[in-house]
Design a protein around this motif. Structure first.
Motif, PDB file in Angstrom:
ATOM      1  N   TYR A 195       0.830  -1.197   0.000  1.00 33.82           N
ATOM      2  CA  TYR A 195       0.000   0.000   0.000  1.00 33.82           C
ATOM      3  C   TYR A 195       0.870   1.256   0.000  1.00 33.82           C
ATOM      4  CZ  TYR A 195       1.059   0.380   4.993  1.00 33.82           C
ATOM      5  OH  TYR A 195       1.708   0.505   6.194  1.00 33.82           O
ATOM      6  N   ASN A 237      -0.886   7.010   2.324  1.00 30.67           N
ATOM      7  CA  ASN A 237      -2.215   7.624   2.440  1.00 30.67           C
ATOM      8  C   ASN A 237      -3.341   6.589   2.494  1.00 30.67           C
ATOM      9  OD1 ASN A 237      -1.828   6.890  -0.239  1.00 30.67           O
ATOM     10  ND2 ASN A 237      -3.042   8.595  -1.043  1.00 30.67           N
ATOM     11  N   LYS A 238      -3.026   5.314   2.335  1.00 27.53           N
ATOM     12  CA  LYS A 238      -4.038   4.250   2.358  1.00 27.53           C
ATOM     13  C   LYS A 238      -3.867   3.307   3.557  1.00 27.53           C
ATOM     14  CE  LYS A 238      -6.098   5.308  -1.503  1.00 27.53           C
ATOM     15  NZ  LYS A 238      -7.482   5.679  -1.577  1.00 27.53           N
ATOM     16  N   ALA A 280      -5.235   3.259   6.544  1.00 26.92           N
ATOM     17  CA  ALA A 280      -6.508   2.837   7.143  1.00 26.92           C
ATOM     18  C   ALA A 280      -7.226   1.835   6.248  1.00 26.92           C
ATOM     19  CB  ALA A 280      -7.394   4.051   7.391  1.00 26.92           C
ATOM     20  N   THR A 281      -7.160   2.053   4.952  1.00 25.34           N
ATOM     21  CA  THR A 281      -7.815   1.148   3.996  1.00 25.34           C
ATOM     22  C   THR A 281      -7.172  -0.227   4.028  1.00 25.34           C
ATOM     23  OG1 THR A 281      -8.347   3.024   2.584  1.00 25.34           O
ATOM     24  CG2 THR A 281      -8.485   0.851   1.579  1.00 25.34           C
ATOM     25  N   VAL A 282      -5.852  -0.273   4.068  1.00 23.94           N
ATOM     26  CA  VAL A 282      -5.188  -1.576   4.070  1.00 23.94           C
ATOM     27  C   VAL A 282      -5.503  -2.332   5.361  1.00 23.94           C
ATOM     28  CG1 VAL A 282      -2.894  -1.060   5.063  1.00 23.94           C
ATOM     29  CG2 VAL A 282      -3.110  -2.785   3.304  1.00 23.94           C
ATOM     30  N   SER A 283      -5.654  -1.625   6.464  1.00 24.35           N
ATOM     31  CA  SER A 283      -6.020  -2.294   7.721  1.00 24.35           C
ATOM     32  C   SER A 283      -7.402  -2.930   7.620  1.00 24.35           C
ATOM     33  CB  SER A 283      -5.967  -1.303   8.890  1.00 24.35           C
ATOM     34  OG  SER A 283      -4.642  -0.900   9.106  1.00 24.35           O
ATOM     35  N   LYS A 284      -8.330  -2.254   6.960  1.00 26.78           N
ATOM     36  CA  LYS A 284      -9.678  -2.817   6.755  1.00 26.78           C
ATOM     37  C   LYS A 284      -9.617  -4.057   5.865  1.00 26.78           C
ATOM     38  CE  LYS A 284     -12.190   1.515   7.238  1.00 26.78           C
ATOM     39  NZ  LYS A 284     -12.980   2.542   6.553  1.00 26.78           N
ATOM     40  N   HIS A 285      -8.815  -3.987   4.798  1.00 25.34           N
ATOM     41  CA  HIS A 285      -8.673  -5.143   3.902  1.00 25.34           C
ATOM     42  C   HIS A 285      -8.024  -6.320   4.624  1.00 25.34           C
ATOM     43  CE1 HIS A 285     -10.204  -3.394   0.260  1.00 25.34           C
ATOM     44  NE2 HIS A 285      -9.411  -2.345   0.397  1.00 25.34           N
ATOM     45  N   LYS A 344     -10.651  -8.014   6.733  1.00 25.56           N
ATOM     46  CA  LYS A 344     -11.580  -8.810   5.919  1.00 25.56           C
ATOM     47  C   LYS A 344     -10.960 -10.133   5.488  1.00 25.56           C
ATOM     48  CE  LYS A 344     -14.315  -5.090   3.868  1.00 25.56           C
ATOM     49  NZ  LYS A 344     -14.650  -4.376   2.625  1.00 25.56           N
TER      50      LYS A 344
END
Length: 120
Positions: A97, A100-101, A103-108, A111
């Motif tokens: 990642y 700037n991403k 938080a997004t990578v933590s969500k992925h 999942k």
């Protein structure tokens, strides 16, 4: 994301192949060894009870793996999640990642990791 499932294989051909590539063949003893400064980028292990309940495994956790250059000429950071089941296998997941991403990578990661569990 890149992932690997490393089963235990003690065949002489497999051991020779791994040595040629510079990897230790016995992943059960080497699953926490990284090419990273673990003081600067600590390995965060999950508790034994969490790991047992969540993955039916012995050890799990994650760490930041510093990259020496951009991956795919695009990603500058990498988080690694690992799950280890003694005498069974090691699962290693690499999440690439950009800063700037985070938080997004933590969500992925959450999942993907909620769908992994060793069967008895």
């Amino acid at each position: 994301m890149y992932f690997s499932f490393d089963r235990i294989d003690t065949a002489e051909a497999y051991i020779s192949k791994m040595k040629r590539f510079g990897f230790g063949w016995d992943m059960n003893k080497n699953y926490l060894q990284t090419q990273s400064d673990t003081v600067k980028f600590p390995i965060k292990r999950n508790s034994t009870s969490f790991t047992k309940n969540k993955y039916n495994a012995d050890v799990s956790g994650f760490y930041e793996l510093p990259l020496k250059k951009l991956y795919k000429e695009r990603y500058s950071k990498c988080k690694v999640a690992f799950i280890h089941k003694e005498n069974r296998a090691d699962i290693t997941l690499y999440f690439f990642y950009n800063p700037n991403k985070a938080a997004t990578v933590s969500k992925h990661m959450a999942k993907v990791l909620r769908n992994i569990k060793f069967v008895s």
